[in-house]
Write an enzyme that holds these catalytic residues in place. Structure first.
Site, short mmCIF file in Angstrom:
data_model
loop_
_atom_site.label_atom_id
_atom_site.label_comp_id
_atom_site.label_asym_id
_atom_site.label_seq_id
_atom_site.Cartn_x
_atom_site.Cartn_y
_atom_site.Cartn_z
N HIS A 243 1.05 -1.10 0.15
CA HIS A 243 -0.63 -0.11 0.08
C HIS A 243 0.59 1.02 0.12
CE1 HIS A 243 -3.86 -2.14 1.11
NE2 HIS A 243 -2.63 -2.96 2.10
O1 RIB Z 1 -5.04 -0.07 5.12
C1 RIB Z 1 -4.09 0.21 4.64
C2 RIB Z 1 -3.18 0.81 5.29
O2 RIB Z 1 -3.75 0.60 6.86
C3 RIB Z 1 -1.81 0.48 5.48
O3 RIB Z 1 -1.14 1.94 5.42
C4 RIB Z 1 -1.46 -0.03 5.72
O4 RIB Z 1 0.45 0.56 6.72
C5 RIB Z 1 -2.44 0.45 7.22
O5 RIB Z 1 -1.37 1.55 7.76
#
Ligand code: RIB
Ligand code: CA
Length: 313
Positions: A243
């Site tokens: 992500h």
């Molecule tokens: O949903 C994914 C996000 O939530 C990413 O930033 C992961 O690190 C968590 O913070």
């Protein structure tokens, strides 16, 4: 071209760690003015510790890491140890950091930096819940107009939620903070699950990290090995979505990404859909188009950039 000045606001998190490494490995593109830790994946004492561990791993003990908000604006903290493990950086064995935490609160650092640097020259890169950013905006409304851009990881539309059926984790943890940021009027680029779920680690991509033969390559491979088990089990996918590095990759190579300028509003009332990013993708309302909502990326190009840059560390 001069390097873009950024503040990374983060809740490490294995994927946050890779994002921070990518930023620190790209000095020709990015100048990290500081890192501000926020409670999210794990509580604040761990997210600030983890941010310092990552800076030391990158050989950058000079980077200022600040501790920020330890709880959402109005709600109890929800964490994600089920994904990231007890420490937030589970996977490899890690030594405690020796670099010191910077003096002062993260929110004050954000405010002071935006007031000091010329207007329109600092980009905020939130990778976790938006509590620090929203607190800074509420405490010092004058800084909102000075922000060059906010490029954040959060939200979901076609991909729906990952912590509830309707909401993505970063937004869900502090929906009131997200509402403040999305209504602020600051130029906003959003990396939702719609795009990050197309940035999947695969065996060959993780092997490429390991093949670097460096400590950073080993760490990143071990983190992604650990991090992917949860998503592979849940989604039956070939790997896990990386992500947060999407935010930093966008700053370096924006052409790898595509999206649409639309309105996104945050659900802060309904318990059923709390934290949902209600994205007007088909522009059926006349709500203000407050963000560039990214829907797609060139995944091979993204991983080539990651491998190329991380091999420098
Ligand atoms: O949903 C994914 C996000 O939530 C990413 O930033 C992961 O690190 C968590 O913070
Ligand atoms: Ca994160």
């Amino acid at each position: 071209m001069t390097a873009r000045k950024i503040i990374i606001d983060t809740d490490p998190g294995q994927d946050d760690a890779v994002a921070i490494l990518l930023a620190l490995a790209s000095p020709e593109d990015i100048e990290v003015l500081g890192i501000t830790a926020v409670a999210g994946n794990v509580p604040l004492p761990l997210t600030e510790r983890n941010a310092r561990i990552v800076c030391e791993l990158a050989g950058r003990r000079d980077v200022k890491v600040f501790a920020g908000c330890e709880a959402p604006l109005k709600r109890k903290l929800v964490t994600a140890e089920h994904v990231h493990g007890k420490t937030g950086l589970d996977g490899p064995q890690l030594a405690e950091p020796t670099m010191k935490l910077a003096e002062g609160h993260a929110v004050d650092f954000i405010i002071e930096t935006l007031r000091r640097e010329p207007a329109g020259t600092v980009t905020l890169c939130p990778l976790g819940p938006l509590t620090n950013i929203a607190t800074a905006f509420e405490r010092a409304p004058d800084i909102v107009g000075r922000v060059q851009e906010i490029v954040l990881m959060g939200g979901a539309y076609f991909e729906v939620g990952n912590i509830t059926p309707a909401a993505e984790f970063n937004i869900y943890v502090d929906p009131e903070a997200a509402d403040i940021v999305f209504r602020s009027g600051a130029p906003l680029v959003v990396m939702p699950l719609d795009v990050t779920h197309k940035a999947l680690t695969t065996r060959s991509r993780i092997d490429a990290f390991r093949a670097m033969g460096t400590r950073v390559g080993q760490m990143v491979a071990a983190w992604t090995d650990f991090f992917e088990r949860f998503d592979m089990e849940k989604y039956g996918s070939e790997g896990a979505p990386l992500h947060d590095p999407c935010v930093i990759a966008y700053l370096i190579e924006p052409h790898l990404f595509s999206g649409r300028v639309i309105n996104v509003a945050i659900e802060t009332v309904s318990e059923l859909t709390l934290g949902m990013t209600v994205a007007d993708w088909w522009r059926v309302t006349d709500r203000p188009r407050n963000c560039l909502f990214i829907g797609d990326l060139h995944a091979d190009g993204f991983y080539a950039l990651l491998a190329n840059r991380l091999s420098r560390l």
